[in-house]
Design a protein around this motif. Structure first.
Motif, PDB file in Angstrom:
ATOM      1  N   UNK A 152       0.852  -1.182   0.000  1.00 34.25           N
ATOM      2  CA  UNK A 152       0.000   0.000   0.000  1.00 34.25           C
ATOM      3  C   UNK A 152       0.890   1.233   0.000  1.00 34.25           C
ATOM      4  N   UNK A 153       0.702   2.097  -1.014  1.00 33.46           N
ATOM      5  CA  UNK A 153       1.552   3.267  -1.221  1.00 33.46           C
ATOM      6  C   UNK A 153       0.683   4.512  -1.198  1.00 33.46           C
ATOM      7  N   UNK A 154       0.903   5.392  -0.221  1.00 34.76           N
ATOM      8  CA  UNK A 154       0.037   6.548  -0.036  1.00 34.76           C
ATOM      9  C   UNK A 154       0.847   7.822   0.112  1.00 34.76           C
ATOM     10  N   UNK A 155       0.508   8.825  -0.690  1.00 32.86           N
ATOM     11  CA  UNK A 155       1.098  10.160  -0.555  1.00 32.86           C
ATOM     12  C   UNK A 155      -0.036  11.119  -0.217  1.00 32.86           C
ATOM     13  N   UNK A 156      -0.040  11.621   0.998  1.00 36.08           N
ATOM     14  CA  UNK A 156      -1.177  12.413   1.464  1.00 36.08           C
ATOM     15  C   UNK A 156      -1.147  13.874   1.023  1.00 36.08           C
ATOM     16  N   UNK A 157       0.020  14.388   0.642  1.00 35.76           N
ATOM     17  CA  UNK A 157       0.116  15.779   0.189  1.00 35.76           C
ATOM     18  C   UNK A 157       1.022  15.925  -1.022  1.00 35.76           C
ATOM     19  N   UNK A 158       1.118  14.876  -1.802  1.00 35.49           N
ATOM     20  CA  UNK A 158       1.995  14.876  -2.961  1.00 35.49           C
ATOM     21  C   UNK A 158       1.423  13.946  -4.010  1.00 35.49           C
ATOM     22  N   UNK A 159       1.976  14.019  -5.246  1.00 34.95           N
ATOM     23  CA  UNK A 159       1.636  12.970  -6.187  1.00 34.95           C
ATOM     24  C   UNK A 159       2.135  11.646  -5.641  1.00 34.95           C
ATOM     25  N   UNK A 160       1.607  10.573  -6.152  1.00 34.61           N
ATOM     26  CA  UNK A 160       1.930   9.262  -5.595  1.00 34.61           C
ATOM     27  C   UNK A 160       3.269   8.732  -6.058  1.00 34.61           C
ATOM     28  N   UNK A 161       3.581   8.921  -7.353  1.00 38.91           N
ATOM     29  CA  UNK A 161       4.751   8.285  -7.950  1.00 38.91           C
ATOM     30  C   UNK A 161       5.449   9.263  -8.889  1.00 38.91           C
ATOM     31  N   UNK A 162       6.794   9.210  -8.905  1.00 36.19           N
ATOM     32  CA  UNK A 162       7.579  10.015  -9.838  1.00 36.19           C
ATOM     33  C   UNK A 162       8.700   9.149 -10.397  1.00 36.19           C
ATOM     34  N   UNK A 163       8.873   9.198 -11.717  1.00 35.56           N
ATOM     35  CA  UNK A 163      10.028   8.583 -12.375  1.00 35.56           C
ATOM     36  C   UNK A 163      10.793   9.690 -13.071  1.00 35.56           C
ATOM     37  N   UNK A 164      12.087   9.739 -12.835  1.00 36.77           N
ATOM     38  CA  UNK A 164      12.941  10.722 -13.480  1.00 36.77           C
ATOM     39  C   UNK A 164      13.911  10.012 -14.431  1.00 36.77           C
ATOM     40  N   UNK A 165      13.855  10.376 -15.712  1.00 36.79           N
ATOM     41  CA  UNK A 165      14.831   9.898 -16.674  1.00 36.79           C
ATOM     42  C   UNK A 165      14.767   8.413 -16.950  1.00 36.79           C
TER      43      UNK A 165
END
Length: 640
Positions: free
Chosen positions: A424-437
């Motif tokens: 379970x992956x939760x970001x309460x004040x951010x986007x959930x996922x980021x991929x860079x490059x």
């Protein structure tokens, strides 16, 4: 008379700055040479000629990159408290301002007689040989001089291993830097008719004589008859930083051992509570508390593990079970795996961090982290629960809950290859996922939730979304194709678009994922360039190129692709799409590319329109429910 002739000869040599035994006419025709500027007079520059030599960067600090004039580029804003550069771009660091485009004019000096002939070179002796250390950003492959990866009509990026310095065949792979070794020769160049270029970040831009100053390092392309065709001002690095910094440790284990029921604490700046250095260690039922202190350099904390609660480094192999790790220190990452051959296996443990720049598990420099059944919670800004940074590595996660509460703190920030299952992956004040490059996230049967702020996110002014795939150009991630895969599980969007792609190539695979977007006006896929205010490529040529395959997937929502971006969408294995797809103008009026949107509908799949659509081409072997609307193709055909 002979004595007078000898004196005159000596005087002539001194005035011309050339030894009598040294030839003044060296032919550099059709060569590319490297030199460090010692003098500038109007359009004439004098350089010490030398060579660039590749060295390994493992023992150097990449945060000291600067341009050839010796000025540190403002890659990231300064941290007001620590004096170090601030956090990652986008959701892990503050966005950098644009790289400096102009330098102060250099002081003029006298021009020798040998400099008067237009575009001719004179070679002179100097008394000493000097050596200056220089670096290139270790971000991986870079485009050839004068060519932005995203400027080509196809929108495609350069193939792996191609292009980095000023010639396409030179390479600058991740983990390499350069030293400049001077010879005992100098040369003068008339730049009146030369094209001048300047390396800026990972781009090369047109420049002028004002971009060259004393101590600039130049790549000089000479054509026929010693005529200078092109000068490129090289991006170099500070010679003062010769080693990475990992700070100190309150407790260090550097011998193979098994330890149970132990406690480790630290409250000092730049200090780990526990460090495992090059040893094979098993830790059972331990407590690690980083109760205070801060990192004096944010990048050293992000990249190398300074101030982390627990740092594994130098090829350590660490197995951790039933641990409690807490951190209340700025840059106090919970468990940090740094460097090639370093492996951290952690299971059935709880990690809690409270301050900014403090991820739960952090992996950099080619390290490996294997995590199982962890409970991670982070409260600070720029504190992803599962985090990676410069140099990346491999992260495998099974089971557990991973929660971030701060702004700019996704559940996962990837500059590595990250695989997560049954979590379970939760970001309460951010986007959930980021991929860079050129990195990846692969999810299997996970529940993912994002709630990015409209105003407090570092790049909320650019776009609000649940999943961000981009290239920051900061040097922390190789330029290349990002990869996102999600199978089964659920994706919940509490604010903004579902996916946002910009300034990168990306492949996406979605299979049987339940997608719920609580933002009524949010796009399903937002594939667009950006205004470059965060340093993400050049405005007007920083779109995204996305290849997306949906398998047994239900998709609902509208999609936009701007004129400098591309989408190749395939619906397969009974997938359905309900919504519109439209090509929209690039906000910076960039040059449009062909085949912006290509849609393939395989047998057994359905696209139901909820409005009029505009795409490039359509290959339909399935079903289209026009629902009273039309599809307009690039050739002018209207389908209904």
């Amino acid at each position: 008379m002979k004595k007078v002739s000898s004196i005159l000869c000596t005087l002539f040599c001194i005035l011309s700055l050339t030894a009598c035994s040294k030839s003044t006419a060296v032919d550099y025709s059709n060569q590319t040479i490297v030199g460090k500027v010692t003098e500038i007079d109007n359009n004439t520059v004098t350089v010490i000629i030398g060579t660039l030599n590749q060295i390994e960067t493992e023992e150097r600090n990449p945060s000291d990159m600067k341009q050839g004039d010796g000025q540190m580029p403002p890659e990231m804003p300064q941290d007001a408290q620590s004096g170090a550069t601030s956090e990652r771009q986008q959701e892990e660091r503050q966005s950098p301002p644009d790289m400096p485009q102009q330098r102060p004019d250099a002081q003029s000096g006298a021009t020798s007689e040998n400099n008067q002939q237009e575009n001719q070179i004179s070679v002179e002796n100097v008394d000493t040989k000097t050596e200056a250390t220089q670096e290139q950003p270790n971000s991986g492959k870079m485009p050839p001089d004068g060519q932005n990866s995203f400027d080509k009509p196809s929108g495609q990026m350069p193939p792996d291993g191609q292009g980095s310095f000023d010639k396409p065949d030179e390479q600058m792979p991740m983990g390499t830097m350069y030293t400049f070794t001077a010879t005992d020769e100098t040369a003068s160049f008339d730049l009146d008719k030369a094209t001048i270029k300047v390396e800026s970040g990972m781009d090369t831009k047109e420049g002028s004589i004002t971009d060259i100053s004393v101590d600039s390092v130049l790549s000089i392309e000479v054509g026929d008859k010693n005529v200078v065709n092109t000068i490129t001002v090289k991006m170099v690095a500070s010679p003062s930083s010769n080693a990475i910094s990992q700070g100190s440790s309150a407790n260090t284990i550097d011998k193979d051992s098994t330890i149970s029921d132990a406690s480790y604490t630290s409250s000092n700046d730049d200090e780990n509570a526990l460090r495992i250095n090059g040893a094979t260690v098993t830790l059972n039922d331990i407590t690690v508390d980083k109760s205070g202190g801060a990192s004096s350099n944010t990048e050293n904390g992000d990249f190398y593990g300074v101030n982390a609660a627990l740092l594994a480094t130098n090829g350590a192999s660490v197995t951790i079970k039933n641990a409690t790790v807490t951190s209340n220190a700025k840059n106090g990452n919970g468990i940090f795996s740094y460097g090639t051959n370093t492996v951290v296996n952690v299971s059935d443990s709880k990690i809690t961090t409270k301050s900014d720049n403090s991820g739960g598990i952090q992996t950099t420099g080619g390290g490996t982290t294997n995590a199982e059944n962890l409970t991670i919670e982070t409260d600070g800004d720029s504190s992803a629960a599962i985090r990676s940074d410069r140099g990346g590595g491999t992260v495998n996660v099974k089971g557990g809950t991973y929660t971030s509460n701060g702004y700019n703190s996704p559940a996962i920030y990837s500059t590595a290859n990250i695989t997560v299952s049954n979590a379970t992956l939760t970001a309460n004040n951010s986007e959930a996922l980021v991929i860079e490059g050129k990195n990846s996230i692969s999810l299997n049967n996970c529940i993912v939730s994002g709630n990015m702020s409209d105003t407090k996110g570092t790049s909320s002014d650019e776009n609000v979304h649940a999943i961000m795939i981009y290239q920051s150009m900061s040097g922390d991630a190789d330029v290349g194709t990002s990869s996102f895969t999600m199978q089964d599980g659920e994706l919940i969007i509490n604010n903004g678009d579902v996916f946002h792609f910009t300034n990168t190539d990306a492949t996406v695979s979605l299979t049987n994922v339940k997608i719920t977007n609580h933002e009524a006006d949010g796009y399903l896929f937002n594939i667009t360039g950006n205004n470059a205010s965060h340093g993400w490529g050049n405005a007007g040529s920083n779109g995204a190129n996305v290849s997306l395959v949906a398998q047994n997937q239900k998709l609902t929502g509208d999609t936009i692709v701007d004129t400098i971006s591309t989408l190749n969408l395939t619906l397969s294995e009974k997938s359905t799409l309900t919504g519109t797809i439209n090509i929209v103008d690039n906000i910076e009026n960039g040059k449009a590319v062909d085949n912006n949107v290509v849609v393939t509908i395989e047998k057994g799949c359905t696209w139901k329109l909820t409005g009029n659509c505009k795409i490039s081409s359509l290959d339909n072997k399935g079903t289209i429910d026009f629902n009273g609307y039309t599809i307009t193709l690039a050739n002018g055909s209207v389908l209904q």
